[in-house]
Design a protein around this motif. Sequence first.
Motif, PDB file in Angstrom:
ATOM      1  N   GLU A  70     -68.737 -46.339  13.056  1.00 45.62           N
ATOM      2  CA  GLU A  70     -68.089 -47.487  13.672  1.00 45.62           C
ATOM      3  C   GLU A  70     -67.385 -48.232  12.557  1.00 45.62           C
ATOM      4  O   GLU A  70     -67.997 -48.563  11.555  1.00 45.62           O
ATOM      5  N   GLY A  71     -66.110 -48.480  12.723  1.00 53.09           N
ATOM      6  CA  GLY A  71     -65.358 -49.112  11.646  1.00 53.09           C
ATOM      7  C   GLY A  71     -63.990 -48.468  11.537  1.00 53.09           C
ATOM      8  O   GLY A  71     -63.424 -48.051  12.544  1.00 53.09           O
ATOM      9  N   PRO A  72     -63.463 -48.395  10.315  1.00 54.85           N
ATOM     10  CA  PRO A  72     -62.085 -47.944  10.148  1.00 54.85           C
ATOM     11  C   PRO A  72     -61.786 -46.566  10.737  1.00 54.85           C
ATOM     12  O   PRO A  72     -60.666 -46.302  11.138  1.00 54.85           O
ATOM     13  N   PHE A  94     -71.342 -48.536  21.222  1.00 54.03           N
ATOM     14  CA  PHE A  94     -70.811 -49.875  21.454  1.00 54.03           C
ATOM     15  C   PHE A  94     -69.644 -50.200  20.519  1.00 54.03           C
ATOM     16  O   PHE A  94     -68.639 -50.754  20.926  1.00 54.03           O
ATOM     17  N   ILE A 159     -79.821 -56.376  19.569  1.00 50.46           N
ATOM     18  CA  ILE A 159     -78.695 -56.492  20.500  1.00 50.46           C
ATOM     19  C   ILE A 159     -79.278 -56.692  21.897  1.00 50.46           C
ATOM     20  O   ILE A 159     -80.448 -56.398  22.129  1.00 50.46           O
ATOM     21  N   PRO A 160     -78.463 -57.207  22.845  1.00 50.67           N
ATOM     22  CA  PRO A 160     -79.010 -57.551  24.168  1.00 50.67           C
ATOM     23  C   PRO A 160     -79.782 -56.399  24.810  1.00 50.67           C
ATOM     24  O   PRO A 160     -80.831 -56.621  25.402  1.00 50.67           O
TER      25      PRO A 160
ATOM     26  N   ASP B 162     -75.188 -57.803   8.018  1.00 51.10           N
ATOM     27  CA  ASP B 162     -75.849 -57.539   9.291  1.00 51.10           C
ATOM     28  C   ASP B 162     -76.412 -58.824   9.888  1.00 51.10           C
ATOM     29  O   ASP B 162     -76.233 -59.115  11.068  1.00 51.10           O
ATOM     30  N   TRP B 163     -77.058 -59.606   9.021  1.00 47.16           N
ATOM     31  CA  TRP B 163     -77.650 -60.857   9.474  1.00 47.16           C
ATOM     32  C   TRP B 163     -76.575 -61.817   9.979  1.00 47.16           C
ATOM     33  O   TRP B 163     -76.704 -62.441  11.027  1.00 47.16           O
ATOM     34  N   ARG B 166     -74.980 -60.754  13.363  1.00 47.53           N
ATOM     35  CA  ARG B 166     -75.914 -60.803  14.480  1.00 47.53           C
ATOM     36  C   ARG B 166     -76.378 -62.227  14.740  1.00 47.53           C
ATOM     37  O   ARG B 166     -76.927 -62.528  15.779  1.00 47.53           O
ATOM     38  N   ARG B 170     -71.774 -64.740  14.894  1.00 48.81           N
ATOM     39  CA  ARG B 170     -71.538 -63.915  16.069  1.00 48.81           C
ATOM     40  C   ARG B 170     -70.507 -64.550  16.995  1.00 48.81           C
ATOM     41  O   ARG B 170     -70.480 -65.763  17.158  1.00 48.81           O
ATOM     42  N   ASP B 171     -69.693 -63.702  17.612  1.00 49.00           N
ATOM     43  CA  ASP B 171     -68.719 -64.173  18.583  1.00 49.00           C
ATOM     44  C   ASP B 171     -69.462 -64.737  19.790  1.00 49.00           C
ATOM     45  O   ASP B 171     -70.165 -64.023  20.489  1.00 49.00           O
ATOM     46  N   PHE B 177     -73.220 -59.312  21.153  1.00 50.92           N
ATOM     47  CA  PHE B 177     -73.115 -58.101  20.364  1.00 50.92           C
ATOM     48  C   PHE B 177     -72.766 -58.463  18.928  1.00 50.92           C
ATOM     49  O   PHE B 177     -72.180 -59.516  18.677  1.00 50.92           O
ATOM     50  N   LYS B 179     -70.768 -58.855  16.292  1.00 50.21           N
ATOM     51  CA  LYS B 179     -69.430 -58.890  15.714  1.00 50.21           C
ATOM     52  C   LYS B 179     -68.909 -60.312  15.786  1.00 50.21           C
ATOM     53  O   LYS B 179     -69.344 -61.102  16.615  1.00 50.21           O
ATOM     54  N   GLU B 270     -59.437 -53.897   4.913  1.00 53.54           N
ATOM     55  CA  GLU B 270     -59.934 -53.091   6.031  1.00 53.54           C
ATOM     56  C   GLU B 270     -60.242 -53.980   7.225  1.00 53.54           C
ATOM     57  O   GLU B 270     -59.886 -53.670   8.362  1.00 53.54           O
ATOM     58  N   VAL B 275     -60.118 -52.609  11.254  1.00 53.90           N
ATOM     59  CA  VAL B 275     -61.275 -53.047  12.031  1.00 53.90           C
ATOM     60  C   VAL B 275     -60.921 -54.258  12.899  1.00 53.90           C
ATOM     61  O   VAL B 275     -61.250 -54.308  14.079  1.00 53.90           O
ATOM     62  N   GLN B 277     -62.001 -57.311  12.800  1.00 57.42           N
ATOM     63  CA  GLN B 277     -63.040 -58.328  12.931  1.00 57.42           C
ATOM     64  C   GLN B 277     -64.161 -57.938  11.985  1.00 57.42           C
ATOM     65  O   GLN B 277     -64.177 -56.830  11.461  1.00 57.42           O
ATOM     66  N   GLN B 279     -67.902 -56.817  11.414  1.00 59.86           N
ATOM     67  CA  GLN B 279     -68.967 -56.160  12.190  1.00 59.86           C
ATOM     68  C   GLN B 279     -69.847 -55.402  11.204  1.00 59.86           C
ATOM     69  O   GLN B 279     -69.491 -55.278  10.037  1.00 59.86           O
ATOM     70  N   GLY B 281     -70.492 -52.245  10.630  1.00 58.49           N
ATOM     71  CA  GLY B 281     -69.869 -51.109   9.944  1.00 58.49           C
ATOM     72  C   GLY B 281     -68.419 -51.403   9.637  1.00 58.49           C
ATOM     73  O   GLY B 281     -67.590 -51.460  10.531  1.00 58.49           O
ATOM     74  N   ILE B 282     -68.104 -51.637   8.369  1.00 55.84           N
ATOM     75  CA  ILE B 282     -66.704 -51.912   8.046  1.00 55.84           C
ATOM     76  C   ILE B 282     -66.139 -50.890   7.080  1.00 55.84           C
ATOM     77  O   ILE B 282     -64.950 -50.876   6.810  1.00 55.84           O
ATOM     78  N   SER B 283     -66.982 -50.027   6.535  1.00 60.66           N
ATOM     79  CA  SER B 283     -66.461 -49.057   5.581  1.00 60.66           C
ATOM     80  C   SER B 283     -67.223 -47.746   5.698  1.00 60.66           C
ATOM     81  O   SER B 283     -68.445 -47.731   5.674  1.00 60.66           O
TER      82      SER B 283
ATOM     83  N   GLN C 267     -83.829 -58.812   8.246  1.00 61.42           N
ATOM     84  CA  GLN C 267     -82.896 -58.316   7.224  1.00 61.42           C
ATOM     85  C   GLN C 267     -83.341 -58.751   5.834  1.00 61.42           C
ATOM     86  O   GLN C 267     -83.217 -57.994   4.867  1.00 61.42           O
TER      87      GLN C 267
END
Lengths: 355, 368, 307
Positions: A70-72, A94, A159-160, B162-163, B166, B170-171, B177, B179, B270, B275, B277, B279, B281-283, C267
């Motif tokens: 998930e990502g680029p 997701f 996650i939910p 990650d923290w 989440r 978080r949006d 979710f 991101k 990136e 991407v 936004q 999230q 996993g960005i790389s 985390q």
Amino acid sequence: MKKWMAMAAVLALGVPATAAQAADKLKACWVYVGPVGDFGYSYQHDVGRKAVDKALGDKVETVFLENVAEGPDAERAIERLAREGCKIIFTTSFGFMDPTIKVAAKYPDIKFEHATGYKKADNVGIYNARFYEGRYVMGQIAAKMSKTGTAGYIVSFPIPEVVMGINSFMLGAQSVNPDFKVKIVWVNSWYDPGKEADAAKVLLGQGADILVQHTDSTAPLQEAEKAGKLGFGQSSDMIKFAPKAQLTSNTDDWDPYYIARVQAVLDGTWKPDDTWGGMKDGMVVLSPFTNMPDDVKKMAEDTVAKIKSGEFHPFTGPITKQDGTTVGEAGKPLPDGELLGMNYYIKGIDDKLPQ
Amino acid sequence: MRLVLEKRAEASGRMAILSPVIAIALTLITGGIIFALRGLNPFSALYVFFVEPLTTSWSIEQLIVKAAPLAMIGAGLAVSYMANVWNIGAEGQLTAGAIVGSAIPVFFPEFQSPPTLALMLSLGVIGGMAWAAIPAFLKNRFGTNEILTSLMLVYVIQLALDWLVRGPWRDPKGYNFPKTIAFSDWQLLPQFQLLPPSVGPIYINLGAIFAVAAVVALAFMMGRTLKGYELRVQGIAPRAGRFAGFSREKTVWFCFLLSGGLAGLAGICEVMSTVGQLQPGISPSYGFTAIIVAFLGRLNPIGALVAAFALAISYLGGESAQVALGISDKTARVFQGVLLFYILACDSLILYRLKIIGRTPGPAEAKA
Amino acid sequence: MNDQLLSVILTIITASTPLLLAAIGELVVERSGVLNLGVEGMMAVGAVSGFGAALMTGNPYVGVFAALAAGAVLSLLFGFLTLTMVSNQVATGLALTLLGLGAAGLMGESFVGQPGIHLERLHIPGLSEVPLIGPILFGQDFLVYLSLIIVAAVSYVLFRTKAGLIIRAVGDSQQSAHALGYSVVGVRYLCVMFGGACSGLAGGYLSLAYTPQWVENMTAGRGWIALALVVFSSWLPWRIVAGAYLFGTITVMGFSLQAYGIGIPSQLLSALPYIVTILVLVVISGNRALMRANTPACLGQPFVPDR
């Protein structure tokens, strides 16, 4: 060197013939976030793909890309499939949601199906399974079978869907034993057998005698087996790994859905639906109930039957949250929108939800 | 009989050109055999792997998208490794850059003007530098080995990301979710058309331009400036460097801030392009792959650019082979490993001459 | 309470052993002046080979041997490239990781979803039943004991024998070792293979003892931690034990705290092992002289004798 390349190119030109032959078949494609060898989430989706191959193999050709992070890379992977002539593309994680929407806008003639997300478009349908239904039944079984009155719950990420699962499990357990306790450990990975095993051992050491997992490997169940305790499988039937410990397994069965959707494309009847299928639709299947007395088995089967018939919904209001406030109308199921964004624990869970 | 290498009096110019050719030829042969064993037409398989990524404007665009961060990070690492400063944690610095730069859209979503773009990019660089400053500081102050600290800090910052996504960042409308809100307008990198549509429209984003600029600037620095000379001396002859009065501490700071800043820039680019936004996993491990890029490019910034393209081709080729030929991702990775082995082994032929000699066991060998 | 303590200690031991096995092998490799970053790949191939061999023969000990052999064979490939062909060690090691993970996935395609053969724990009637101490000292699988024996042996050989002197000489001053008539390349080949065998063993521990199953990517980054632990140890064998057990302890304590429901972000608890390792290294690296004395001077440098 150039000559080599040219030669390869010339010889290769003879080859697309095979591609051309296949062109009259419909190309159905999948994108997986993990390796098909994970024996968990991606594995189950690939089982579904193979079922399509088997059922519609004379009219359909299937293709998949695995290990797509998930990502680029996600958008490119999806667009590649679109460019390679796929007519329907299933994106199964997701994190593929926004890339799917972006690519779908560029290729209006191709159908897309995204799992576990919430964004739709004219050519993007969404689908997911009501895993929480299975977890409610697991909660009931756990409360009946546990001697210590405590379950250990090993989870990946808050996650939910995962939170919904914990709540549903506890609602089921509380329906049998209102004082049932759960200890929760987040391992921050979907997939690390070693860490899952460590968490399982710690939980067993702290008095949990039933293990539940929302991670993908068989490790927690194997630990339960080793310790002579009980547990539940996840994603696929794991009975081979824990013949004496597995009570049942909350499995995903995508076969009927995938076959139906690909068939719909063949028939020209495909529409961008929003499918959230449960036990009724055969998307969530509890594997055979084992290692439990007949009365517990009977109770579990009754609940399954009630959920299937629509007579009962695990999240029937009012639901009391940890802080004492309630959600939902009495006697009515929580609306799906409420479930999809669930970010609170229900009353009776002595832990703080990571925020 | 055994193979032995013998040092050449000087680097072979002929081999410098020939070695990649030999490597590719060997890879093609090995690859052909692997594919043939899997029941595939070796020629079409190799075509799909190596030629197809270059055949359409779409795939060339994708190639640039994939190669740009690798080149940018790889060039920075090349300079760093050249000076014997071992930054293994570019992946973490990339993440830090992405986080810090993303603070703007998260906290000021309404702030939309050209300065937004500039500010986000600068914060990305600063974030990468800040995260790289930790191993640099620990190295200089306590002598703590930077390989361990920079590597371990990768995992720490990834968990922090990650923290954040989440929890606090978080949006609020994203169904909980993991991101942030989607970036828009000036929070995204602008795109440019590289070639006129008559040739085939190829769009690239600002990140690719930064990558080329970074490579050129670093190549100039290493080749033509005193700073470059200083770094090279410290790498090749550390003691001579000390006698020349070059400060080791300053070099450690310089290399970490430089490579960290570039990794941070790659990270924010990136997030602001592919991407869109922040999230979890960005790389896809750009920071680690860039280590291979740096060495494959013989620790030369221009070399890193070439190596970045070579690796990008092998990734994209592997992907198209999965689709077109139905081979698994694993086969593609094995093939990629083999390709790298050949390139690395053939590189040695530039400095050494290969000799096959008869059996003359030396003393240690008799023992072995 | 005793039960809880016992389960935590036992969990720490299993969590630390694979790190220990892989790290002690790499320590010997690095002592001889070679940096092999391919530990993760060798572990993966060891894991799948061990799993497969045990499954086919039904004997976990055959599996252990297969894991060891597979790691050694793969390291031989690394050795050929870096020692005979003098390719760059860092890049070759990283390429080995790619290759190893891919190859392991291919080899294991048919093993997915199959329950494995479990390596039994030792059981000495009487001794193993002593409360607390019994299961810890006399109730482990043999690889746990083997890992500690290997550390002791490595420590003894490196610092008390001529062979160790030669290995260190090759790693610290390759030209003088060569001048004294030792085969630098030959010694390094042996060390690289030892390291590969240990990495393979670590992989085998994962798929035979830790979590008896094969799934792709089951090494989950442990090879990298092992590499970091070698640095942490400042190339001293017993410090690897300290490092591996420190890392394992903090990981397991994190889970333990979570299960008590203390509400610290998970985390942060997951990040703790990394942070603590850094902090401890900062504290012990205060002694720069010791660090410098033990860091192999020729680490990562190619060697080709002048003729």
